[in-house]
Design a protein around this motif. Structure first.
Motif, short mmCIF file in Angstrom:
data_model
loop_
_atom_site.label_atom_id
_atom_site.label_comp_id
_atom_site.label_asym_id
_atom_site.label_seq_id
_atom_site.Cartn_x
_atom_site.Cartn_y
_atom_site.Cartn_z
N GLN A 146 6.56 -3.98 -6.76
CA GLN A 146 5.28 -3.30 -6.64
C GLN A 146 5.45 -1.89 -6.07
OE1 GLN A 146 2.89 -4.40 -8.22
NE2 GLN A 146 3.52 -6.53 -8.50
N LEU A 147 6.41 -1.69 -5.19
CA LEU A 147 6.70 -0.35 -4.68
C LEU A 147 7.12 0.59 -5.82
CD1 LEU A 147 8.53 -0.93 -1.28
CD2 LEU A 147 6.37 0.30 -1.64
N SER A 148 7.92 0.08 -6.73
CA SER A 148 8.34 0.89 -7.89
C SER A 148 7.13 1.27 -8.74
CB SER A 148 9.36 0.13 -8.74
OG SER A 148 10.54 -0.10 -8.02
N GLU A 149 6.22 0.32 -8.94
CA GLU A 149 5.02 0.61 -9.72
C GLU A 149 4.12 1.60 -8.98
OE1 GLU A 149 2.12 0.55 -12.70
OE2 GLU A 149 4.26 0.12 -12.67
N ILE A 150 4.02 1.47 -7.67
CA ILE A 150 3.24 2.42 -6.88
C ILE A 150 3.81 3.83 -7.03
CG2 ILE A 150 2.87 3.17 -4.48
CD1 ILE A 150 2.30 0.23 -3.80
N GLN A 151 5.12 3.96 -6.94
CA GLN A 151 5.74 5.28 -7.08
C GLN A 151 5.49 5.87 -8.46
OE1 GLN A 151 9.76 4.30 -6.03
NE2 GLN A 151 9.30 4.08 -3.85
N ARG A 152 5.55 5.01 -9.49
CA ARG A 152 5.29 5.49 -10.85
C ARG A 152 3.86 6.00 -10.97
NH1 ARG A 152 2.88 4.28 -15.51
NH2 ARG A 152 1.83 2.46 -14.63
N ARG A 153 2.92 5.24 -10.46
CA ARG A 153 1.51 5.64 -10.55
C ARG A 153 1.24 6.89 -9.73
NH1 ARG A 153 -2.68 0.66 -11.27
NH2 ARG A 153 -1.49 -0.51 -12.82
N HIS A 154 1.84 6.97 -8.55
CA HIS A 154 1.62 8.14 -7.70
C HIS A 154 2.06 9.41 -8.43
CE1 HIS A 154 1.04 9.76 -3.52
NE2 HIS A 154 1.63 10.77 -4.13
N ARG A 155 3.22 9.37 -9.06
CA ARG A 155 3.69 10.54 -9.81
C ARG A 155 2.75 10.86 -10.96
NH1 ARG A 155 8.73 7.98 -8.93
NH2 ARG A 155 8.62 7.04 -11.01
N MET A 156 2.26 9.82 -11.63
CA MET A 156 1.36 10.04 -12.76
C MET A 156 0.05 10.67 -12.31
SD MET A 156 -0.33 7.18 -15.29
CE MET A 156 1.28 6.50 -15.67
N TYR A 157 -0.49 10.20 -11.20
CA TYR A 157 -1.79 10.68 -10.75
C TYR A 157 -1.71 12.02 -10.04
CZ TYR A 157 -3.17 5.77 -11.50
OH TYR A 157 -3.41 4.54 -12.05
N PHE A 158 -0.64 12.24 -9.27
CA PHE A 158 -0.60 13.42 -8.40
C PHE A 158 0.56 14.37 -8.68
CE2 PHE A 158 -2.66 10.07 -5.76
CZ PHE A 158 -3.89 10.69 -5.61
N GLY A 159 1.52 13.98 -9.49
CA GLY A 159 2.67 14.84 -9.73
C GLY A 159 3.54 14.92 -8.49
N GLU A 160 4.14 16.07 -8.28
CA GLU A 160 5.03 16.26 -7.14
C GLU A 160 4.24 16.84 -5.97
OE1 GLU A 160 8.10 15.15 -7.10
OE2 GLU A 160 7.90 14.47 -9.16
N ASP A 161 3.42 16.03 -5.35
CA ASP A 161 2.62 16.50 -4.23
C ASP A 161 3.36 16.26 -2.91
OD1 ASP A 161 2.55 13.78 -4.17
OD2 ASP A 161 0.39 13.60 -3.90
N GLU A 162 2.70 16.58 -1.83
CA GLU A 162 3.28 16.39 -0.51
C GLU A 162 2.58 15.23 0.20
OE1 GLU A 162 5.79 17.96 0.84
OE2 GLU A 162 6.08 19.37 -0.83
N VAL A 221 0.84 -1.20 0.00
CA VAL A 221 0.00 0.00 0.00
C VAL A 221 0.87 1.24 0.00
CG1 VAL A 221 -1.96 1.16 1.08
CG2 VAL A 221 -1.61 -1.29 1.43
N ASP A 222 0.46 2.24 -0.78
CA ASP A 222 1.14 3.53 -0.87
C ASP A 222 0.73 4.41 0.30
OD1 ASP A 222 2.50 5.78 -1.77
OD2 ASP A 222 0.84 6.43 -3.04
#
Length: 225
Positions: free
Chosen positions: A107-123, A76-77
């Motif tokens: 899966q952590l790498s894929e989570i990080q990729r998706r997080h950047r795609m969905y939210f950009g550089e958020d906090e 989980v992210d």
């Protein structure tokens, strides 16, 4: 809440039906959280109807060796990535040494990729909902590995309450989750669930582009006029 035999035209229709059911409950200022990708169109309709903020809880399944669709765990992210292993499911397979650690990192790498795609550089604080009531939504539950990982992560986050809302899930899974959360809303809970998609007229895979579009449109939800 149990019903039998509803057919959902698509995920949007399922979300509107869920929203109708959730409006009968008392949810004061909730956060609607979706498990992407399939849970997002469902949760979007709920967030729109409840005028509640929409966020994602990105969960990636750890599949069994040689059977990637059979979940034996999930990642989980969250601020501190959370890993849940279904020990009972894992016992059905011969797990090679190091397999779970390798899959977790993948899966952590894929989570990080998706997080950047969905939210950009958020906090990270943008996704910290400690003290809030959370409605956690997916388009359906098969065996419950991903939803359980999400529940554990939300508890670690310190949310005030957790309501699971899904269009369809096996009855035994729904019953097994009752002690883990504050509330469950499930529109259809058959004794045997062959496939979540069988309850939908259109179960076309949700794309990353659709997730981004719905998140953008949902930014106006839950804000004072």
């Amino acid at each position: 809440m149990f019903g039998f035999g509803p057919t959902f035209a698509d995920r949007g229709d399922a979300g509107r039906q869920l929203a109708d059911a959730l409006q009968e409950q008392a949810h004061a200022n909730p956060i609607v959280m979706a498990l992407p990708r399939g849970g997002v169109p469902v949760a979007f309709e709920v967030a729109r109807r409840l005028d509640a903020p929409l966020d994602l809880l990105i969960v990636r399944k750890i599949g069994a060796p040689g059977q990637p669709e059979y979940g034996i765990g999930a990642v989980v992210d969250t601020k501190e990535p959370h890993v849940v292993v279904n020990e009972e499911a894992a016992r059905n397979f011969s797990i090679p040494p190091g397999y779970l650690a390798t899959e977790r990192d993948h899966q952590l790498s894929e989570i990080q990729r998706r997080h950047r795609m969905y939210f950009g550089e958020d906090e990270p604080r943008d996704h910290d909902h400690s003290g809030r009531d959370v409605i956690l939504i997916d388009d359906g539950i098969a065996v419950g590995v991903s939803i359980r990982a999400g529940i554990h992560a939300l508890k670690q986050m310190g949310v005030a309450s957790i309501c699971i809302a899904v269009p369809v899930a096996p009855r035994d899974v729904v019953e097994s989750l009752r002690d883990e959360v504050d509330e469950i809303v499930c529109l259809s809970a058959p004794e045997r669930l062959q496939a979540v998609g069988a309850h939908y007229g259109d179960f076309t895979q949700t794309t990353d582009q659709e997730v981004v579009r719905l998140l953008k449109e949902a930014r106006k939800f839950g804000k004072a006029p």
